[in-house]
Design a protein around this motif. Structure first.
Motif, PDB file in Angstrom:
ATOM      1  N   SER A  11      13.200 -34.594  48.244  1.00 54.63           N
ATOM      2  CA  SER A  11      12.279 -35.594  47.658  1.00 54.63           C
ATOM      3  C   SER A  11      13.332 -35.776  46.295  1.00 54.63           C
ATOM      4  N   ILE A  14      19.546 -33.902  44.224  1.00 57.38           N
ATOM      5  CA  ILE A  14      21.093 -33.892  45.174  1.00 57.38           C
ATOM      6  C   ILE A  14      20.479 -34.179  46.896  1.00 57.38           C
ATOM      7  N   GLY A  15      19.341 -33.975  46.623  1.00 59.49           N
ATOM      8  CA  GLY A  15      19.142 -33.969  48.466  1.00 59.49           C
ATOM      9  C   GLY A  15      18.862 -35.644  48.954  1.00 59.49           C
ATOM     10  N   ARG A  35       7.353 -32.311  48.716  1.00 55.12           N
ATOM     11  CA  ARG A  35       6.392 -32.958  47.991  1.00 55.12           C
ATOM     12  C   ARG A  35       6.249 -34.379  48.816  1.00 55.12           C
ATOM     13  N   ASP A  59       8.637 -27.344  54.601  1.00 57.59           N
ATOM     14  CA  ASP A  59       8.917 -25.876  54.037  1.00 57.59           C
ATOM     15  C   ASP A  59      10.179 -25.188  53.912  1.00 57.59           C
ATOM     16  N   GLY A  87      16.729 -25.890  47.684  1.00 58.94           N
ATOM     17  CA  GLY A  87      17.341 -24.634  47.154  1.00 58.94           C
ATOM     18  C   GLY A  87      16.856 -24.756  45.966  1.00 58.94           C
ATOM     19  N   VAL A 109      14.362 -19.293  49.844  1.00 56.66           N
ATOM     20  CA  VAL A 109      14.801 -20.499  50.108  1.00 56.66           C
ATOM     21  C   VAL A 109      16.180 -20.393  49.814  1.00 56.66           C
ATOM     22  N   LEU A 136      25.191 -26.473  50.869  1.00 57.88           N
ATOM     23  CA  LEU A 136      24.649 -26.317  48.802  1.00 57.88           C
ATOM     24  C   LEU A 136      24.740 -26.071  48.416  1.00 57.88           C
ATOM     25  N   SER A 137      25.464 -25.061  47.778  1.00 60.03           N
ATOM     26  CA  SER A 137      25.759 -23.710  47.375  1.00 60.03           C
ATOM     27  C   SER A 137      25.444 -24.467  46.172  1.00 60.03           C
ATOM     28  N   LYS A 155      23.067 -17.849  46.292  1.00 62.70           N
ATOM     29  CA  LYS A 155      24.100 -18.371  46.383  1.00 62.70           C
ATOM     30  C   LYS A 155      25.516 -17.533  47.226  1.00 62.70           C
ATOM     31  N   PRO A 181      28.449 -27.526  43.567  1.00 60.35           N
ATOM     32  CA  PRO A 181      28.637 -27.874  42.156  1.00 60.35           C
ATOM     33  C   PRO A 181      28.116 -26.842  41.024  1.00 60.35           C
ATOM     34  N   THR A 186      19.576 -32.506  37.100  1.00 63.82           N
ATOM     35  CA  THR A 186      18.611 -33.123  37.977  1.00 63.82           C
ATOM     36  C   THR A 186      17.204 -31.769  37.878  1.00 63.82           C
ATOM     37  N   GLU A 188      13.899 -31.597  37.825  1.00 61.07           N
ATOM     38  CA  GLU A 188      12.901 -30.459  38.408  1.00 61.07           C
ATOM     39  C   GLU A 188      14.140 -28.991  38.721  1.00 61.07           C
TER      40      GLU A 188
HETATM   41  O1  NJP Z   1      17.207 -29.608  42.555  1.00 58.68           O
HETATM   42  P1  NJP Z   1      16.015 -30.163  42.737  1.00 58.68           P
HETATM   43  P2  NJP Z   1      18.742 -30.066  42.962  1.00 58.68           P
HETATM   44  N1  NJP Z   1      11.189 -26.200  51.183  1.00 58.68           N
HETATM   45  O2  NJP Z   1      14.790 -29.621  41.677  1.00 58.68           O
HETATM   46  C1  NJP Z   1      13.915 -28.501  47.181  1.00 58.68           C
HETATM   47  C2  NJP Z   1      21.776 -26.997  43.997  1.00 58.68           C
HETATM   48  N2  NJP Z   1      22.284 -26.381  43.224  1.00 58.68           N
HETATM   49  O3  NJP Z   1      18.689 -31.468  42.930  1.00 58.68           O
HETATM   50  O4  NJP Z   1       9.810 -28.849  48.406  1.00 58.68           O
HETATM   51  C3  NJP Z   1      11.705 -27.445  50.934  1.00 58.68           C
HETATM   52  O5  NJP Z   1      16.092 -31.508  41.746  1.00 58.68           O
HETATM   53  C4  NJP Z   1      12.883 -29.503  46.708  1.00 58.68           C
HETATM   54  O6  NJP Z   1      12.005 -30.192  46.990  1.00 58.68           O
HETATM   55  P3  NJP Z   1       9.972 -30.235  47.577  1.00 58.68           P
HETATM   56  C5  NJP Z   1      20.270 -26.524  44.212  1.00 58.68           C
HETATM   57  O7  NJP Z   1      19.615 -24.670  44.059  1.00 58.68           O
HETATM   58  C6  NJP Z   1      22.219 -27.217  41.849  1.00 58.68           C
HETATM   59  O8  NJP Z   1      19.483 -29.855  41.696  1.00 58.68           O
HETATM   60  O9  NJP Z   1       9.310 -31.327  47.577  1.00 58.68           O
HETATM   61  N3  NJP Z   1      12.652 -27.885  50.072  1.00 58.68           N
HETATM   62  C7  NJP Z   1      13.583 -30.592  46.459  1.00 58.68           C
HETATM   63  O10 NJP Z   1      13.757 -31.932  46.850  1.00 58.68           O
HETATM   64  C8  NJP Z   1      19.744 -26.891  45.819  1.00 58.68           C
HETATM   65  O11 NJP Z   1      20.465 -26.331  46.448  1.00 58.68           O
HETATM   66  C9  NJP Z   1      22.833 -27.557  40.572  1.00 58.68           C
HETATM   67  O12 NJP Z   1       9.863 -29.131  45.842  1.00 58.68           O
HETATM   68  C10 NJP Z   1      12.212 -26.708  49.062  1.00 58.68           C
HETATM   69  C11 NJP Z   1      15.154 -29.482  45.864  1.00 58.68           C
HETATM   70  O13 NJP Z   1      14.714 -28.142  47.495  1.00 58.68           O
HETATM   71  C12 NJP Z   1      20.630 -28.041  45.529  1.00 58.68           C
HETATM   72  O14 NJP Z   1      21.356 -27.778  44.429  1.00 58.68           O
HETATM   73  C13 NJP Z   1      23.803 -26.814  40.607  1.00 58.68           C
HETATM   74  C14 NJP Z   1      12.036 -25.754  48.676  1.00 58.68           C
HETATM   75  C15 NJP Z   1      15.548 -29.343  45.036  1.00 58.68           C
HETATM   76  O15 NJP Z   1      15.680 -30.553  44.063  1.00 58.68           O
HETATM   77  C16 NJP Z   1      19.974 -29.609  45.194  1.00 58.68           C
HETATM   78  O16 NJP Z   1      19.481 -28.809  43.368  1.00 58.68           O
HETATM   79  C17 NJP Z   1      24.335 -26.378  41.331  1.00 58.68           C
HETATM   80  C18 NJP Z   1      11.469 -25.557  50.323  1.00 58.68           C
HETATM   81  N4  NJP Z   1      10.435 -24.011  50.146  1.00 58.68           N
HETATM   82  C19 NJP Z   1      23.632 -25.980  42.933  1.00 58.68           C
HETATM   83  N5  NJP Z   1      12.068 -25.354  47.837  1.00 58.68           N
HETATM   84  C20 NJP Z   1      22.288 -27.871  39.781  1.00 58.68           C
HETATM   85  N6  NJP Z   1      21.210 -28.993  39.541  1.00 58.68           N
HETATM   86  O17 NJP Z   1      22.824 -27.739  38.291  1.00 58.68           O
HETATM   87  C21 NJP Z   1      12.795 -26.507  46.761  1.00 58.68           C
HETATM   88  O18 NJP Z   1      25.682 -25.550  41.247  1.00 58.68           O
HETATM   89  N7  NJP Z   1      12.930 -27.782  48.483  1.00 58.68           N
END
Ligand code: NJP
Length: 247
Positions: A11, A14-15, A35, A59, A87, A109, A136-137, A155, A181, A186, A188
């Protein structure tokens, strides 16, 4: 024939970027996240661009819902790629004062979410004859930083799932790729971690001259999953040039 990719947390961030890249690479993409409006909009955008995309609200911490998702998949159309991307991080407290409720939520998560979806889809990935699980760690899952607390712990758990699963599946038709990464901009993620405190988020991001974009990470994932079947990319660490390596 069309290859299918499931992306969790599609949503935003990165996803969503990874789902776009995989659709452009010719995959039929199944977009999951909580979402519904976001994944429906992305599915509509990709479909309008001539790609195959479907949204499924999910979820990943809800085991029953994950099993229902897996059961809803057409048994005659196997899954080729699973991107465990859902995550995130909560809070910036040191270990000494971190809130156990935050630690539990991050474990749910980042660790159990990966476990649930991977277990539920392994039969469909195996049926493909050439499946790929992506985890994705994070650089937080390989090293540490002050205030990382429960996110670092969770992680490291995701990293452990990737390495153990790769060992256990050696010789099977499913390979395991970990993408770790560093700092990615990002919105959110930043605001969840800092509990909506934009000033705090801005201060941390200001410490790194040019963070990665979600697309930088999506390109990395898409490259790794499109290697030939006999190649396993175990681990890719992708960091902003300006961010120090801490592991
Ligand atoms: O963040 P964000 P990123 N069930 O918040 C979903 C890792 N990472 O793209 O459910 C299902 O835009 C949430 O969807 P929603 C990070 O740990 C990041 O940066 O609709 N889905 C949203 O699509 C994570 O593993 C950085 O709220 C659930 C998504 O997760 C991944 O990259 C650095 C959920 C989060 O998107 C993507 O994060 C790094 C659930 N219970 C690793 N809970 C960084 N941004 O700096 C959440 O090393 N989501």
């Amino acid at each position: 024939s069309t290859r299918t990719a499931v992306v969790t947390g599609a949503s935003s961030g990165i996803g969503a970027a990874t789902a776009r890249r995989l659709a452009e690479a010719g995959y039929r993409v199944l977009l999951t996240a909580r979402r519904e409006d976001r994944i429906e909009a992305l599915a509509a955008e990709l479909t309008a661009a001539g790609h195959e995309a479907l949204a499924y609200p999910l979820d990943v911490t809800d085991r029953e819902a994950v099993d229902a998702f897996a059961a809803s998949l057409d048994p005659h159309s196997p899954v080729h790629v699973l991107v465990n991307n859902a995550g995130g991080a909560l809070g910036t407290d040191p270990v000494a004062t971190g809130d156990p409720a935050d630690w539990r939520a991050m474990y749910e998560v980042n660790v159990l979410g990966v476990l649930h979806v991977t277990q539920a889809l392994l039969p469909a990935l195996t049926a493909s004859g050439d499946g790929t699980v992506v985890v994705l760690s994070s650089t937080a899952g390989l090293g540490t930083y002050e205030g990382g607390g429960g996110y670092v712990a969770a992680k490291h758990g995701a990293h452990a799932i990737a390495t153990t699963l790769r060992l256990e599946l050696c010789g099977d038709p499913v390979r395991v790729i970990e993408v770790a990464p560093g700092m990615v901009r990002t919105e959110e993620f930043s605001l969840t971690r800092f509990r909506g405190d934009e000033e705090k988020a801005a201060a941390v991001y200001a410490g790194v001259a040019e963070p990665l974009t979600a697309e930088d990470v999506a390109d990395t994932v898409a490259w790794a999953v499109t290697r030939p079947p006999h190649v396993n990319i175990d681990l890719l660490v992708v960091r902003p040039r300006a961010q120090a390596a801490n592991h």
